[in-house]
Design a protein around this motif. Structure first.
Motif, short mmCIF file in Angstrom:
data_model
loop_
_atom_site.label_atom_id
_atom_site.label_comp_id
_atom_site.label_asym_id
_atom_site.label_seq_id
_atom_site.Cartn_x
_atom_site.Cartn_y
_atom_site.Cartn_z
N SER A 26 0.82 -1.21 0.00
CA SER A 26 0.00 0.00 0.00
C SER A 26 0.86 1.26 0.00
CB SER A 26 -0.94 0.01 1.21
OG SER A 26 -1.88 -1.05 1.11
N GLU A 27 1.93 1.25 0.79
CA GLU A 27 2.83 2.41 0.83
C GLU A 27 3.52 2.63 -0.52
OE1 GLU A 27 5.43 1.62 4.13
OE2 GLU A 27 3.76 1.69 5.56
N ALA A 28 3.97 1.56 -1.16
CA ALA A 28 4.62 1.67 -2.47
C ALA A 28 3.64 2.18 -3.52
CB ALA A 28 5.21 0.33 -2.88
N LEU A 29 2.41 1.70 -3.47
CA LEU A 29 1.40 2.18 -4.41
C LEU A 29 1.11 3.65 -4.19
CD1 LEU A 29 -1.01 -0.89 -4.38
CD2 LEU A 29 0.24 -0.02 -6.38
N GLU A 30 1.00 4.04 -2.94
CA GLU A 30 0.77 5.46 -2.61
C GLU A 30 1.91 6.32 -3.16
OE1 GLU A 30 -1.12 8.74 -1.11
OE2 GLU A 30 -1.91 6.75 -0.68
N ALA A 31 3.14 5.89 -2.92
CA ALA A 31 4.30 6.64 -3.40
C ALA A 31 4.35 6.71 -4.92
CB ALA A 31 5.59 6.02 -2.86
N GLY A 33 1.78 6.95 -6.86
CA GLY A 33 0.63 7.68 -7.39
C GLY A 33 -0.62 6.82 -7.55
N PHE A 34 -0.64 5.67 -6.87
CA PHE A 34 -1.78 4.75 -6.98
C PHE A 34 -2.48 4.54 -5.64
CE2 PHE A 34 1.40 3.58 -10.17
CZ PHE A 34 0.66 3.78 -11.32
N HIS A 106 1.07 -0.68 -14.62
CA HIS A 106 2.08 0.01 -13.82
C HIS A 106 1.88 -0.33 -12.34
CE1 HIS A 106 4.34 4.04 -12.94
NE2 HIS A 106 4.91 3.01 -12.37
N ALA A 107 0.65 -0.28 -11.87
CA ALA A 107 0.36 -0.64 -10.47
C ALA A 107 0.75 -2.09 -10.21
CB ALA A 107 -1.12 -0.41 -10.16
N ALA A 108 0.47 -2.98 -11.16
CA ALA A 108 0.81 -4.40 -11.01
C ALA A 108 2.31 -4.59 -10.86
CB ALA A 108 0.28 -5.21 -12.19
#
Length: 156
Positions: A26-31, A33-34, A106-108
């Motif tokens: 979740s933190e990586a996705l937030e960083a 832009g997801f 990209h999110a994947a």
């Protein structure tokens, strides 16, 4: 955490293990832009990434192990957010296939890379062999679960 002899110890440990994956992802996705990707969306995006070039909603129900209604709502959210697109199947125009958009792919990649980092950290902590044994034990438990058959996404 309950003591090891507690009947709930395993469920607590499994919950904590999932949280150890979920938080960094979740933190990586937030960083990246997801941050708008819902928690269930993380699993759906991962499932769709492994199933490209497209799957039906029914396939996603099977892969995720959640209800048709839940998948339908989740897909609608993911389409609205730009992670998933719907297309008619070439062989049967009445059938709709789901696939990841560029945003979804990209999110994947972020999800996959973060999960790989987490597995590497776990392997360095408990050893690669023990991690592989844990993986095999969890697959065996999943396949033996009452009411569920083998997971079509099994990594065995």
């Amino acid at each position: 955490m309950p003591p090891a002899r507690d009947s709930q110890a395993l469920s607590w440990l499994l919950r904590r293990a999932v949280r150890r994956y979920r938080s960094p992802v979740s933190e990586a996705l937030e960083a990246g832009g997801f941050g708008d990707l819902p928690q269930q969306g993380i699993w759906a995006v991962s499932a769709l990434a492994q199933a490209e070039p497209g799957v039906s909603g029914r396939d996603l129900v099977t892969r995720m192990g959640i209800s048709k209604q839940a998948v339908s709502q989740l897909v609608e959210t993911l389409v609205t957010l730009g992670y998933v697109a719907r297309d008619a199947a070439a062989e049967d125009r009445r059938r709709t296939l789901l696939h990841l958009t560029a945003r979804g792919r990209h999110a994947a990649r972020i999800i996959d890379a973060t999960a790989a980092e987490m597995e590497e950290a776990m392997a360095s902590t408990i050893g690669r062999q023990r991690l592989q044994e844990l993986h095999r034990a969890l697959v065996d438990l999943d396949e033996a679960s009452v009411g569920y058959g083998p997971d079509p996404m099994s990594l065995r």
